[in-house]
Design a protein around this motif. Structure first.
Motif, PDB file in Angstrom:
ATOM      1  N   ASP A 172       0.761  -1.226  -0.206  1.00 11.32           N
ATOM      2  CA  ASP A 172      -0.048   0.011   0.035  1.00 11.32           C
ATOM      3  C   ASP A 172       0.860   1.404   0.116  1.00 11.32           C
ATOM      4  OD1 ASP A 172       0.527  -1.075   2.511  1.00 11.32           O
ATOM      5  OD2 ASP A 172      -0.695   0.465   3.618  1.00 11.32           O
ATOM      6  N   LYS A 176       0.947   4.057  -2.714  1.00  9.45           N
ATOM      7  CA  LYS A 176       0.915   5.654  -2.562  1.00  9.45           C
ATOM      8  C   LYS A 176       1.674   6.186  -3.345  1.00  9.45           C
ATOM      9  CE  LYS A 176       0.516   8.810   1.149  1.00  9.45           C
ATOM     10  NZ  LYS A 176       1.443   9.908   0.293  1.00  9.45           N
ATOM     11  N   TYR A 190      -5.280   2.634   1.685  1.00 11.63           N
ATOM     12  CA  TYR A 190      -5.897   1.279   2.361  1.00 11.63           C
ATOM     13  C   TYR A 190      -5.788   1.662   3.938  1.00 11.63           C
ATOM     14  CZ  TYR A 190      -5.149  -1.142  -1.901  1.00 11.63           C
ATOM     15  OH  TYR A 190      -5.221  -1.521  -3.158  1.00 11.63           O
ATOM     16  N   ALA A 230      -9.280  -0.883  -0.923  1.00  9.48           N
ATOM     17  CA  ALA A 230      -8.801   0.397  -1.020  1.00  9.48           C
ATOM     18  C   ALA A 230     -10.106   1.412  -0.534  1.00  9.48           C
ATOM     19  CB  ALA A 230      -8.126   0.883  -2.215  1.00  9.48           C
TER      20      ALA A 230
END
Length: 335
Positions: A172, A176, A190, A230
């Protein structure tokens, strides 16, 4: 007739349809917090269930373009976990296209409700990809690798773990830095259900026995994994499509492959084909349509791109309302 006039009056959630930057429909209904009657807004962050697989697919394709991994690399080469009865020669391509045959921890062909997973294994334990391993790592292969298409959640958990092994980052965090930030998706991430940031919608499940609603906090993973989970906003999803199509995430050539038929047999008109992280609808009168979707208890999501007219649609409900029926109405009106 407008899109808003077509949408079911009982639909709760957000609908956002754009073409070439022009908003064709912006509909916001329902409550993000039902008991306190706090309404959803255009900035509400919604859970999106399996829709997150598309972000994992982009992450993997980025690593392929950067020469870190290859389509034909195998679990034997890229995984450091004990695979037991799982075929170690399953490839990245097979995981991406749901043709791997690896045991699926949520096999939708035999299980009806996602909540069934947590009967003996509490959902609050699921905060990283490897937390899901006990649910499938000791099971046999479902079929020989490459034999056929069968939608598979475990495959995308393994892909997320490959991202983690190759980059040394939680998947995650990688997404990002390399997807969400690139696209300006500042409200996507997340998040842990017991530590949600501001403006996140609760997800509600209707209970027939009590004729009211409960939240899904005991029904889904405490935090999303490679299989999905998500939180998104509808505007962020448009930003994702825009940057993907412009080649800002992966090359346009690889985007074309991602949005093309890679597996599936076409037996179902809407779920008959799969690309990389995308469902593909065969369109004999033009370019094929591409969409990604998600469904969990209290969660429903679909986002579609029509390359023939440039329309991007995003529909999401935090009550599990039928986004697919509403998407068909949009197709009938605009396509």
């Amino acid at each position: 007739m407008s899109i808003k006039q077509m949408i079911d009056n009982g639909f709760r959630g957000n609908i956002y349809v754009v073409r070439d930057g022009k908003i064709l429909c912006e509909s916001v209904t329902g409550f993000s917090d039902l008991p306190n009657e706090i309404p959803n807004s255009i900035e509400t962050k919604f859970a999106s269930a399996s829709a997150g697989k598309v972000f994992v697919a982009v992450g993997i394709l980025q690593l392929i373009e950067r020469g870190k991994i290859r389509f034909d690399d195998t679990l034997r080469m890229l995984s450091d976990i004990p695979l037991n009865n799982i075929d170690k020669d399953v490839t990245v391509r097979q995981l991406l296209t749901h043709t791997s045959g690896v045991p699926d921890y949520f096999d939708e062909s035999v299980m009806d409700e996602y909540e069934e997973l947590w009967t003996d294994y509490p959902n609050y334990k699921i905060r990283h990809n490897n937390d899901l391993l006990p649910l499938f790592i000791n099971k046999p292969m479902m079929y020989p690798k490459g034999e056929k298409f069968q939608y598979n959640n475990s495959g995308y958990v393994l892909l997320a773990m490959i991202i983690e092994n190759v980059t040394g980052m939680y998947f995650d965090q990688y997404l990002k830095n390399n997807v969400f930030d690139v696209c300006g998706m500042n409200s996507t991430g997340y998040y842990e259900l017991d530590k949600l940031p501001a403006k996140c919608a609760n997800n509600y499940i209707y209970c027939n026995d009590t004729n009211d609603y409960r939240t899904n906090i005991f029904s889904v993973d405490a935090k999303g994994t490679g299989a999905g989970g998500a939180f998104i906003t509808v505007r962020d999803i448009v930003g994702f499509w825009t940057n993907l199509l412009e080649g800002n995430l992966i090359s346009k050539a690889l985007v074309s492959d991602m949005l093309s038929k890679q597996s599936g047999d076409g037996a179902d008109p809407e779920e008959g084909y799969y690309g990389y992280g995308m469902w593909i609808i065969d369109n004999p009168n033009g370019k094929d349509l591409a969409y990604f979707q998600g469904c969990d208890p209290g969660v429903s999501f679909i986002s579609e791109y029509n390359p023939n007219n440039g329309i991007i649609s995003v529909l999401v409900s935090n009550y599990g309302d039928n986004v697919w029926r509403e998407m068909r109405k949009i197709r009938d009106l605009l396509y």
